[in-house]
Design an enzyme around this catalytic site. Structure first.
Site, PDB file in Angstrom:
ATOM      1  N   ARG A 171     -49.630  10.525 -71.304  1.00  0.00           N
ATOM      2  CA  ARG A 171     -48.309  10.864 -70.296  1.00  0.00           C
ATOM      3  C   ARG A 171     -48.399  12.358 -69.936  1.00  0.00           C
ATOM      4  NH1 ARG A 171     -43.760   7.460 -70.955  1.00  0.00           N
ATOM      5  NH2 ARG A 171     -42.284   9.302 -70.504  1.00  0.00           N
ATOM      6  N   ARG A 175     -53.762  20.658 -66.553  1.00  0.00           N
ATOM      7  CA  ARG A 175     -54.350  21.098 -65.292  1.00  0.00           C
ATOM      8  C   ARG A 175     -54.915  22.524 -65.313  1.00  0.00           C
ATOM      9  NH1 ARG A 175     -48.692  20.647 -63.311  1.00  0.00           N
ATOM     10  NH2 ARG A 175     -48.753  18.408 -62.895  1.00  0.00           N
ATOM     11  N   ARG A 248     -38.177   3.956 -82.786  1.00  0.00           N
ATOM     12  CA  ARG A 248     -37.523   5.287 -82.950  1.00  0.00           C
ATOM     13  C   ARG A 248     -36.214   5.741 -82.495  1.00  0.00           C
ATOM     14  NH1 ARG A 248     -38.564   8.350 -87.175  1.00  0.00           N
ATOM     15  NH2 ARG A 248     -38.662  10.588 -86.415  1.00  0.00           N
ATOM     16  N   ARG A 279     -35.789  18.979 -78.477  1.00  0.00           N
ATOM     17  CA  ARG A 279     -35.672  19.762 -77.332  1.00  0.00           C
ATOM     18  C   ARG A 279     -34.067  20.103 -76.942  1.00  0.00           C
ATOM     19  NH1 ARG A 279     -38.444  15.024 -73.566  1.00  0.00           N
ATOM     20  NH2 ARG A 279     -37.122  13.206 -74.398  1.00  0.00           N
ATOM     21  N   GLU A 299     -31.627  17.115 -79.110  1.00  0.00           N
ATOM     22  CA  GLU A 299     -32.028  15.782 -79.418  1.00  0.00           C
ATOM     23  C   GLU A 299     -33.055  15.971 -80.619  1.00  0.00           C
ATOM     24  OE1 GLU A 299     -33.633  14.589 -75.574  1.00  0.00           O
ATOM     25  OE2 GLU A 299     -35.347  13.555 -76.616  1.00  0.00           O
ATOM     26  N   TYR A 347     -43.014   1.405 -73.610  1.00  0.00           N
ATOM     27  CA  TYR A 347     -42.561   2.565 -73.291  1.00  0.00           C
ATOM     28  C   TYR A 347     -42.381   2.921 -71.735  1.00  0.00           C
ATOM     29  CZ  TYR A 347     -42.706   7.780 -74.599  1.00  0.00           C
ATOM     30  OH  TYR A 347     -42.436   9.136 -74.566  1.00  0.00           O
ATOM     31  N   ASP A 349     -41.157   4.155 -68.260  1.00  0.00           N
ATOM     32  CA  ASP A 349     -40.112   5.317 -67.434  1.00  0.00           C
ATOM     33  C   ASP A 349     -39.256   4.243 -66.447  1.00  0.00           C
ATOM     34  OD1 ASP A 349     -40.758   7.321 -68.760  1.00  0.00           O
ATOM     35  OD2 ASP A 349     -42.522   7.838 -67.327  1.00  0.00           O
TER      36      ASP A 349
HETATM   37  P1  FAD Z   1     -31.680   0.309 -71.705  1.00  0.00           P
HETATM   38  O1  FAD Z   1     -31.137   1.395 -70.532  1.00  0.00           O
HETATM   39  O2  FAD Z   1     -31.948   0.472 -72.874  1.00  0.00           O
HETATM   40  O3  FAD Z   1     -30.286  -0.819 -71.219  1.00  0.00           O
HETATM   41  C1  FAD Z   1     -30.344  -2.044 -71.950  1.00  0.00           C
HETATM   42  C2  FAD Z   1     -29.092  -2.378 -72.405  1.00  0.00           C
HETATM   43  O4  FAD Z   1     -28.668  -3.345 -72.983  1.00  0.00           O
HETATM   44  C3  FAD Z   1     -28.228  -1.413 -73.162  1.00  0.00           C
HETATM   45  O5  FAD Z   1     -27.116  -0.791 -72.312  1.00  0.00           O
HETATM   46  C4  FAD Z   1     -27.687  -1.954 -74.334  1.00  0.00           C
HETATM   47  O6  FAD Z   1     -26.404  -1.490 -74.715  1.00  0.00           O
HETATM   48  C5  FAD Z   1     -27.766  -3.469 -74.006  1.00  0.00           C
HETATM   49  N1  FAD Z   1     -27.841  -4.256 -74.895  1.00  0.00           N
HETATM   50  C6  FAD Z   1     -28.862  -4.399 -75.957  1.00  0.00           C
HETATM   51  N2  FAD Z   1     -28.702  -5.281 -76.688  1.00  0.00           N
HETATM   52  C7  FAD Z   1     -27.502  -5.849 -76.285  1.00  0.00           C
HETATM   53  C8  FAD Z   1     -26.992  -7.086 -77.030  1.00  0.00           C
HETATM   54  N3  FAD Z   1     -27.194  -7.790 -77.858  1.00  0.00           N
HETATM   55  N4  FAD Z   1     -25.694  -7.562 -76.223  1.00  0.00           N
HETATM   56  C9  FAD Z   1     -25.341  -6.592 -75.134  1.00  0.00           C
HETATM   57  N5  FAD Z   1     -25.925  -5.561 -74.616  1.00  0.00           N
HETATM   58  C10 FAD Z   1     -26.938  -5.235 -75.141  1.00  0.00           C
HETATM   59  N6  FAD Z   1     -37.525   7.751 -68.005  1.00  0.00           N
HETATM   60  C11 FAD Z   1     -37.753   8.328 -66.832  1.00  0.00           C
HETATM   61  O7  FAD Z   1     -38.253   7.972 -65.826  1.00  0.00           O
HETATM   62  N7  FAD Z   1     -37.686   9.783 -66.775  1.00  0.00           N
HETATM   63  C12 FAD Z   1     -37.146  10.294 -67.874  1.00  0.00           C
HETATM   64  O8  FAD Z   1     -37.117  11.635 -67.771  1.00  0.00           O
HETATM   65  C13 FAD Z   1     -36.749   9.507 -69.000  1.00  0.00           C
HETATM   66  N8  FAD Z   1     -36.251  10.321 -70.015  1.00  0.00           N
HETATM   67  C14 FAD Z   1     -36.008   9.589 -71.106  1.00  0.00           C
HETATM   68  C15 FAD Z   1     -35.578  10.195 -72.125  1.00  0.00           C
HETATM   69  C16 FAD Z   1     -35.052   9.536 -73.238  1.00  0.00           C
HETATM   70  C17 FAD Z   1     -34.679  10.298 -74.517  1.00  0.00           C
HETATM   71  C18 FAD Z   1     -35.220   8.097 -73.441  1.00  0.00           C
HETATM   72  C19 FAD Z   1     -34.665   7.428 -74.775  1.00  0.00           C
HETATM   73  C20 FAD Z   1     -35.533   7.387 -72.423  1.00  0.00           C
HETATM   74  C21 FAD Z   1     -36.121   8.280 -70.954  1.00  0.00           C
HETATM   75  N9  FAD Z   1     -36.760   7.315 -70.037  1.00  0.00           N
HETATM   76  C22 FAD Z   1     -36.885   8.219 -68.862  1.00  0.00           C
HETATM   77  C23 FAD Z   1     -36.914   5.996 -70.075  1.00  0.00           C
HETATM   78  C24 FAD Z   1     -35.262   5.250 -69.321  1.00  0.00           C
HETATM   79  O9  FAD Z   1     -34.514   5.457 -70.229  1.00  0.00           O
HETATM   80  C25 FAD Z   1     -35.793   3.838 -69.422  1.00  0.00           C
HETATM   81  O10 FAD Z   1     -37.073   3.513 -68.520  1.00  0.00           O
HETATM   82  C26 FAD Z   1     -34.673   3.087 -68.760  1.00  0.00           C
HETATM   83  O11 FAD Z   1     -33.322   3.565 -69.088  1.00  0.00           O
HETATM   84  C27 FAD Z   1     -34.784   1.683 -69.321  1.00  0.00           C
HETATM   85  O12 FAD Z   1     -33.814   0.866 -68.769  1.00  0.00           O
HETATM   86  P2  FAD Z   1     -33.658  -0.728 -69.531  1.00  0.00           P
HETATM   87  O13 FAD Z   1     -32.493  -1.226 -68.778  1.00  0.00           O
HETATM   88  O14 FAD Z   1     -34.727  -1.385 -69.621  1.00  0.00           O
HETATM   89  O15 FAD Z   1     -32.929  -0.343 -70.984  1.00  0.00           O
HETATM   90  N1  UDP Z   2     -45.498  16.130 -76.429  1.00  0.00           N
HETATM   91  C1  UDP Z   2     -45.785  17.349 -77.005  1.00  0.00           C
HETATM   92  N2  UDP Z   2     -45.447  18.459 -76.986  1.00  0.00           N
HETATM   93  C2  UDP Z   2     -44.358  18.854 -76.043  1.00  0.00           C
HETATM   94  C3  UDP Z   2     -44.068  17.637 -75.187  1.00  0.00           C
HETATM   95  C4  UDP Z   2     -44.401  16.274 -75.627  1.00  0.00           C
HETATM   96  O1  UDP Z   2     -46.823  17.187 -78.076  1.00  0.00           O
HETATM   97  O2  UDP Z   2     -43.701  19.880 -75.953  1.00  0.00           O
HETATM   98  C5  UDP Z   2     -46.106  15.052 -76.616  1.00  0.00           C
HETATM   99  C6  UDP Z   2     -45.207  14.223 -77.770  1.00  0.00           C
HETATM  100  O3  UDP Z   2     -46.046  13.464 -78.597  1.00  0.00           O
HETATM  101  C7  UDP Z   2     -44.370  12.981 -76.629  1.00  0.00           C
HETATM  102  C8  UDP Z   2     -45.299  12.890 -75.812  1.00  0.00           C
HETATM  103  O4  UDP Z   2     -46.032  14.066 -75.419  1.00  0.00           O
HETATM  104  O5  UDP Z   2     -43.879  12.100 -77.608  1.00  0.00           O
HETATM  105  C9  UDP Z   2     -44.665  12.511 -74.490  1.00  0.00           C
HETATM  106  O6  UDP Z   2     -43.919  13.356 -74.198  1.00  0.00           O
HETATM  107  P1  UDP Z   2     -42.632  12.988 -72.910  1.00  0.00           P
HETATM  108  O7  UDP Z   2     -42.088  14.499 -72.551  1.00  0.00           O
HETATM  109  O8  UDP Z   2     -43.192  12.250 -71.659  1.00  0.00           O
HETATM  110  O9  UDP Z   2     -41.778  12.362 -73.855  1.00  0.00           O
HETATM  111  P2  UDP Z   2     -40.174  11.652 -73.538  1.00  0.00           P
HETATM  112  O10 UDP Z   2     -39.447  12.253 -72.361  1.00  0.00           O
HETATM  113  O11 UDP Z   2     -40.674   9.980 -73.252  1.00  0.00           O
HETATM  114  O12 UDP Z   2     -39.557  11.610 -75.033  1.00  0.00           O
END
Ligand code: FAD
Ligand code: UDP
Length: 367
Positions: A171, A175, A248, A279, A299, A347, A349
């Site tokens: 991911r 560069r 996780r 972070r 986090e 996984y 985005d």
């Molecule tokens: P979710 O947002 O998980 O929505 C699912 C919903 O279903 C939730 O609200 C939950 O409460 C509900 N639900 C589940 N089970 C039930 C049930 N039984 N009854 C009723 N409701 C239920 N993506 C990016 O593009 N850029 C980023 O920088 C980025 N950073 C991230 C950082 C973190 C820490 C995490 C965890 C994810 C990140 N993502 C990022 C990914 C992004 O969060 C997801 O791609 C997106 O939110 C997924 O949307 P979703 O609708 O699939 O799931």
């Molecule tokens: N990662 C790492 N060091 C960093 C940042 C990321 O080793 O400082 C690795 C780590 O394994 C992580 C993966 O790169 O799970 C993807 O990072 P990303 O920032 O895309 O993770 P997310 O935002 O999805 O948690």
């Protein structure tokens, strides 16, 4: 039937599907067990700062169709994610680029950096990288792996890098230019005003019930809709019949501080194992905020146990196989479509979630 669609989950997948079905004249009910809309992209304003309550969310994509799609619902700013990494007393730029290498080895040119990395790689004799450790070592060599990847990854995923799939590290860009942009995508930004207004716009005119868990709701309302769009955990849907998929989880510690600028950057990673969080996010920097106070979030990765939020699927071979068996089971229930990060156990985005939701829409409405 009262509804055409019961949409379980008011996250991005559920909201895109609901928006598209509603504008095609379909009657939808969206339910979510949480008390708010947006799933993991939910943001909340605290003294004018839009706080990403479930971790930093930066929108980035190379898909122009997805970029145009999301821009219907918000105006995006020109934020570029350039995280820093702290390892002990050392501070590095991410992703791995000439700024990182220059700081690590005191060199200036791409040729010097490549020479050091190639030298380190050749000492390792890795032919076909089969896990995250081998993949990382064979891309960036031992120094970068030891300082910036190993500790971070092992605390993030709670298992040794040798037991993790290689794709996770792919991911991150690598560069040999002085470019700290964390993403290679053509389009990137933060929606001005946060993500929650996007979801509110998508769900305008759609009936929504919060604090409603599907498994309770279904007891009395099993027949309320022709079809179900399910964005929760697919293994939970089937009552874990084939066993538990691995996830996780994370704990977020939010703090409001009486200072205007705590760390000078939106995202700082802590890559050594001994620090329990991965972070610290300082939210105001996503929107170039000038407020007198600030909000930060630490986090902490944690093991997932039933009842915890399953933030990340663990897409190793064993779990992907188990997911494939659940997906097969899913195909036998013709009135349920599984989608989103949890329903598809991917996984994803945000841009990939929109792509997947739009493709579900296209096949559902035969377009
Ligand atoms: P979710 O947002 O998980 O929505 C699912 C919903 O279903 C939730 O609200 C939950 O409460 C509900 N639900 C589940 N089970 C039930 C049930 N039984 N009854 C009723 N409701 C239920 N993506 C990016 O593009 N850029 C980023 O920088 C980025 N950073 C991230 C950082 C973190 C820490 C995490 C965890 C994810 C990140 N993502 C990022 C990914 C992004 O969060 C997801 O791609 C997106 O939110 C997924 O949307 P979703 O609708 O699939 O799931
Ligand atoms: N990662 C790492 N060091 C960093 C940042 C990321 O080793 O400082 C690795 C780590 O394994 C992580 C993966 O790169 O799970 C993807 O990072 P990303 O920032 O895309 O993770 P997310 O935002 O999805 O948690």
């Amino acid at each position: 039937m009262k509804y055409d669609y019961l949409i379980v989950g008011a996250g991005l997948f559920g909201a895109v599907f609901a928006y598209e079905a509603h504008r095609r004249g379909k009657k939808c009910l969206v339910i979510d067990k949480r008390s708010h809309l947006g799933g993991n992209i939910y943001t909340e304003s605290i003294d004018g700062i839009n706080v990403h309550k479930y971790g930093a969310h930066i929108f980035h994509t190379s898909n122009k169709k997805v970029w145009d799609y999301i821009n219907q619902f918000a105006e995006f700013n020109n934020f570029v994610n350039s995280p820093l990494a702290v390892y002990k007393n050392e501070l590095y730029n991410l992703p791995f680029n000439m700024n990182t290498f220059s700081k690590m080895w005191g060199i200036k040119t791409p040729a010097e950096a490549k020479k050091i990395i190639e030298q380190q790689i050749s000492e390792l004799n890795i032919v076909n990288p089969s896990n995250l450790e081998e993949q990382a070592l064979s891309l960036v060599g031992r120094d970068v792996y030891e300082k910036l990847i190993k500790g971070y990854t092992e605390k993030q995923w709670g298992r040794p890098c040798t037991e993790l799939p290689a794709f996770i590290i792919k991911r991150l860009p690598l560069r040999f230019t002085y470019d700290n942009n964390y993403f290679n995508d053509c389009y990137q930004g933060i929606p001005i005003g946060g993500y929650t207004p996007i979801i509110k716009k998508m769900l305008a005119g759609v009936e929504v019930r919060l604090n409603t868990d599907y498994f309770d709701f279904a007891k009395d309302n099993n027949e309320c809709a022709n079809k179900i769009i399910f964005t929760g955990m697919i293994d939970e849907f089937f009552n874990y019949k084939l066993g538990h998929l691995a996830y996780r989880s994370l704990k977020f510690e939010h703090q409001q501080l009486e200072c205007d600028n705590y760390q000078g950057n939106a995202v700082i990673n802590y890559t050594e194992r001994e620090i329990p969080y991965t972070r610290i996010i300082e939210h105001k920097h996503f929107e170039f905020g000038q407020q007198p106070t600030t909000v930060i979030t630490k986090e902490f990765p944690s093991e997932w146990n039933p009842g915890d939020e399953p933030y990340y699927p663990v897409n190793d071979e064993e779990n992907n196989r188990l997911y494939a068996a659940y997906a097969e089971m899913g195909r036998t229930v013709s009135n349920v479509i599984f989608g989103g990060r949890l329903g598809s156990y991917k996984y994803y985005d945000m841009d990939k979630v929109i792509e997947a939701a739009l493709s579900t829409v296209a096949s559902e409405f035969c377009e």
